[in-house]
Design a protein around this motif. Structure first.
Motif: not given
Length: 169
Positions: A102-108
């Protein structure tokens, strides 16, 4: 910034049997940004013919062009639906999906002081334990306890992953 994890690294929380589909609900994506809907396109399941949908459509017949449908919404949990004929049960579904990434964006991400998390895995990579935020001294005690109580001749060895604890803004 993006990250990639294996589906097998997420904890399975629930197996749901619907009218048209069955679906698996996994734990939240670690350190992920918050999603506003099931169709924002920020999460990609690699090596699957899958389409992103909204949670309400988990039991809707999956388009013939896809094998799976999935949803990520404000709870940041992955919900992966498949036709009942695709997998006979939860075990066969998990077995066939264990190598999916799974590829996803990290939060801040903001460091949480001098705290860390440790994840203990068996020699096959399955998660045995995940700690709350701990200091390095506390982590040493967790690892010592696992190492002294595990019989490697019958239950294999334990691998540890230690990573800083983050607060996601």
């Amino acid at each position: 910034m993006e990250t990639i994890i294996k589906l097998a690294e997420l904890k399975l929380e629930q197996f749901v049997q619907g009218t048209n589909n069955n679906w698996l609900i996994f734990s939240t994506l670690p350190e992920s940004k918050q999603h506003s809907s099931g169709i924002d396109g920020d999460v990609i399941l690699n090596a699957l013919k899958a389409v992103e949908i909204i949670d309400a459509d988990l039991d809707v017949v999956i388009d013939a062009a896809y094998d799976y449908s999935y949803s990520i919404s404000t709870d940041n949990k992955l919900k992966l639906a498949f036709a009942k004929s695709k997998h006979a049960d939860k075990g066969s579904a998990l077995d066939s999906l264990k190598c999916v990434t799974i590829t996803y964006e990290l939060g801040d991400l903001k460091r949480n002081g001098d705290y860390y998390r440790v994840i203990a895995r068996d020699n096959l990579g399955a998660e045995l334990h995940r700690t709350n935020p701990l200091t390095l001294d506390q982590i040493d005690k967790v690892i010592s306890t696992f190492d002294s109580t595990r019989d490697v001749s019958t239950s294999g060895y334990v691998k540890y992953e230690i990573k800083p604890d983050f607060i996601v803004n």
